[in-house]
Design a protein around this motif. Structure first.
Motif, PDB file in Angstrom:
ATOM      1  N   GLU A 194       0.832  -1.208   0.000  1.00 38.11           N
ATOM      2  CA  GLU A 194       0.000   0.000   0.000  1.00 38.11           C
ATOM      3  C   GLU A 194       0.869   1.263   0.000  1.00 38.11           C
ATOM      4  N   ALA A 195       1.985   1.188   0.721  1.00 35.19           N
ATOM      5  CA  ALA A 195       2.885   2.341   0.770  1.00 35.19           C
ATOM      6  C   ALA A 195       3.438   2.640  -0.615  1.00 35.19           C
ATOM      7  N   LEU A 196       3.868   1.599  -1.312  1.00 40.02           N
ATOM      8  CA  LEU A 196       4.436   1.783  -2.649  1.00 40.02           C
ATOM      9  C   LEU A 196       3.405   2.394  -3.596  1.00 40.02           C
ATOM     10  N   SER A 197       2.174   1.918  -3.515  1.00 42.91           N
ATOM     11  CA  SER A 197       1.108   2.443  -4.370  1.00 42.91           C
ATOM     12  C   SER A 197       0.854   3.925  -4.086  1.00 42.91           C
ATOM     13  N   SER A 198       0.875   4.299  -2.828  1.00 40.58           N
ATOM     14  CA  SER A 198       0.627   5.694  -2.458  1.00 40.58           C
ATOM     15  C   SER A 198       1.803   6.587  -2.829  1.00 40.58           C
ATOM     16  N   TYR A 199       3.031   6.064  -2.711  1.00 40.84           N
ATOM     17  CA  TYR A 199       4.185   6.833  -3.171  1.00 40.84           C
ATOM     18  C   TYR A 199       4.044   7.147  -4.662  1.00 40.84           C
ATOM     19  N   ALA A 200       3.601   6.152  -5.422  1.00 41.42           N
ATOM     20  CA  ALA A 200       3.433   6.348  -6.862  1.00 41.42           C
ATOM     21  C   ALA A 200       2.359   7.393  -7.154  1.00 41.42           C
ATOM     22  N   GLU A 201       1.279   7.360  -6.389  1.00 38.36           N
ATOM     23  CA  GLU A 201       0.215   8.351  -6.573  1.00 38.36           C
ATOM     24  C   GLU A 201       0.706   9.754  -6.223  1.00 38.36           C
ATOM     25  N   ALA A 202       1.512   9.860  -5.162  1.00 38.07           N
ATOM     26  CA  ALA A 202       2.082  11.158  -4.779  1.00 38.07           C
ATOM     27  C   ALA A 202       2.984  11.676  -5.886  1.00 38.07           C
ATOM     28  N   ARG A 203       3.812  10.801  -6.424  1.00 39.68           N
ATOM     29  CA  ARG A 203       4.716  11.189  -7.513  1.00 39.68           C
ATOM     30  C   ARG A 203       3.935  11.669  -8.726  1.00 39.68           C
ATOM     31  N   ASP A 204       2.917  10.896  -9.115  1.00 41.54           N
ATOM     32  CA  ASP A 204       2.130  11.256 -10.298  1.00 41.54           C
ATOM     33  C   ASP A 204       1.403  12.586 -10.110  1.00 41.54           C
ATOM     34  N   SER A 205       0.871  12.810  -8.928  1.00 37.77           N
ATOM     35  CA  SER A 205       0.147  14.063  -8.654  1.00 37.77           C
ATOM     36  C   SER A 205       1.102  15.251  -8.703  1.00 37.77           C
ATOM     37  N   ALA A 206       2.294  15.073  -8.121  1.00 35.08           N
ATOM     38  CA  ALA A 206       3.280  16.158  -8.127  1.00 35.08           C
ATOM     39  C   ALA A 206       3.753  16.451  -9.543  1.00 35.08           C
ATOM     40  N   GLN A 207       3.997  15.410 -10.319  1.00 33.06           N
ATOM     41  CA  GLN A 207       4.435  15.608 -11.698  1.00 33.06           C
ATOM     42  C   GLN A 207       3.360  16.317 -12.518  1.00 33.06           C
ATOM     43  N   GLU A 208       2.106  15.940 -12.279  1.00 31.38           N
ATOM     44  CA  GLU A 208       1.004  16.580 -12.999  1.00 31.38           C
ATOM     45  C   GLU A 208       0.934  18.075 -12.684  1.00 31.38           C
ATOM     46  N   GLN A 209       1.116  18.406 -11.412  1.00 29.61           N
ATOM     47  CA  GLN A 209       1.116  19.820 -11.025  1.00 29.61           C
ATOM     48  C   GLN A 209       2.246  20.566 -11.727  1.00 29.61           C
ATOM     49  N   LEU A 210       3.421  19.964 -11.764  1.00 27.10           N
ATOM     50  CA  LEU A 210       4.578  20.615 -12.371  1.00 27.10           C
ATOM     51  C   LEU A 210       4.406  20.800 -13.876  1.00 27.10           C
ATOM     52  N   GLU A 211       3.769  19.824 -14.514  1.00 26.45           N
ATOM     53  CA  GLU A 211       3.624  19.870 -15.968  1.00 26.45           C
ATOM     54  C   GLU A 211       2.482  20.763 -16.431  1.00 26.45           C
ATOM     55  N   LYS A 212       1.383  20.788 -15.659  1.00 25.92           N
ATOM     56  CA  LYS A 212       0.179  21.482 -16.115  1.00 25.92           C
ATOM     57  C   LYS A 212       0.036  22.893 -15.566  1.00 25.92           C
ATOM     58  N   ASN A 213       0.579  23.129 -14.395  1.00 27.51           N
ATOM     59  CA  ASN A 213       0.402  24.432 -13.767  1.00 27.51           C
ATOM     60  C   ASN A 213       1.710  25.212 -13.853  1.00 27.51           C
ATOM     61  N   LYS A 214       1.765  26.157 -14.764  1.00 31.44           N
ATOM     62  CA  LYS A 214       2.981  26.930 -14.982  1.00 31.44           C
ATOM     63  C   LYS A 214       3.066  28.159 -14.076  1.00 31.44           C
ATOM     64  N   SER A 215       2.034  28.389 -13.286  1.00 27.54           N
ATOM     65  CA  SER A 215       2.027  29.584 -12.440  1.00 27.54           C
ATOM     66  C   SER A 215       2.268  29.251 -10.966  1.00 27.54           C
ATOM     67  N   LEU A 216       2.893  28.097 -10.707  1.00 28.35           N
ATOM     68  CA  LEU A 216       3.156  27.708  -9.326  1.00 28.35           C
ATOM     69  C   LEU A 216       4.158  28.658  -8.685  1.00 28.35           C
ATOM     70  N   SER A 217       3.966  28.893  -7.407  1.00 31.09           N
ATOM     71  CA  SER A 217       4.943  29.687  -6.679  1.00 31.09           C
ATOM     72  C   SER A 217       6.232  28.875  -6.566  1.00 31.09           C
TER      73      SER A 217
END
Length: 281
Positions: A194-217
């Motif tokens: 379960e930990a590994l699965s959640s780490y992967a979800e955290a990674r994917d969510s962070a990558q999505e934010q970095l790729e799609k949101n160009k106005s991040l602080s």
């Protein structure tokens, strides 16, 4: 840190300043004769002249019973000055008006601010009471769940913490951070799969934010980059306690009221009479 916010400025009746948030007029309900004083206090606040802003609010208090808007502005000024005790007192005054018929009150937002202050003071029982009220009033729901998750985490209540973070992760802004904490709770319970699965979800969510949101602080971008790096580790690796302590609101929360400290960044606004603010602990 409070991120810059965008707002529109409009002048009505005797030059009083009001703000339009996504097209909604946030007109202060102060007596007409007191509008010039209130307007000057608002302007001083926007220009970060805290002492002048507070002086204007105190003038209003001497003339009549403080309006909701005046008290809200006073709370923001005190927060900007770092006076958490004073801000807590003002939010308590506002919350005590909840049984009145005043439609301009934002009970859930005051409860959230009080919950956050008590959280910072590590008075977790009080914090939980006010954050629960904020959720009940449908104000800053995911933000409140995130803080509740951190409190349960501090108490090593892994299952309860996970439940709170799961609810916080419903908001895209919190997903990466919440998923990382969820992974860590599973890691604490030796549930590697379960930990590994959640780490992967955290990674994917962070990558999505970095790729799609160009106005991040800058703070949010660094946090997401760190989450990507952390989450790429094996499930047998655990994030350091010190680093996890820094993971917080690099996303956003609706602070109470109508005004914003600075003009600049484009951030989303949810509720009428509130602004989206970014904060990092």
């Amino acid at each position: 840190k409070i991120a810059p916010q965008s707002f529109k400025e409009n002048k009505v009746r005797h030059g009083a300043i009001v703000f339009l948030v996504l097209g909604s007029v946030a007109l202060a309900k102060v007596p007409k004769t007191e509008e010039p004083i209130y307007a000057r206090a608002v302007l001083a606040y926007q220009e970060k002249r805290w002492a002048d802003a507070l002086k204007g609010i105190e003038q209003l208090s001497q003339k009549s019973s403080p309006s909701v808007e005046s008290l809200e502005l006073k709370a923001l000024i005190l927060k900007a000055q770092g006076d958490r005790v004073g801000a807590k007192s003002v939010y308590s005054q506002l919350l005590n008006r909840k049984n009145t018929s005043d439609s301009s009150l934002h009970i859930g937002l005051y409860a959230f601010e009080l919950g956050k202050i008590y959280f910072e003071d590590q008075k977790f029982d009080e914090a939980k009471k006010y954050l629960s009220l904020a959720i009940q009033e449908k104000a800053n729901i995911e933000s409140s769940y995130f803080l509740l998750g951190k409190m349960a985490w501090n108490k090593k209540q892994w299952k309860e913490s996970r439940e709170y973070f799961s609810k916080a992760s419903q908001a895209a802004e919190y997903r990466a951070s919440a998923k990382l904490f969820i992974a860590e709770t599973y890691q604490k319970e030796n549930q590697s799969k379960e930990a590994l699965s959640s780490y992967a979800e955290a990674r994917d969510s962070a990558q999505e934010q970095l790729e799609k949101n160009k106005s991040l602080s800058e703070e949010t971008q660094k946090l997401n980059e760190s989450i990507v790096n952390v989450s790429q580790k094996t499930a047998g690796w655990s994030a350091s306690k010190a680093w996890l302590k820094e993971v917080g609101f690099s996303s956003g929360y609706d602070s109470n009221v109508l005004f914003s400290p600075n003009v600049g960044d484009s951030t989303n606004v949810k509720a009428e009479g509130s602004i989206k603010q970014a904060i990092n602990w």
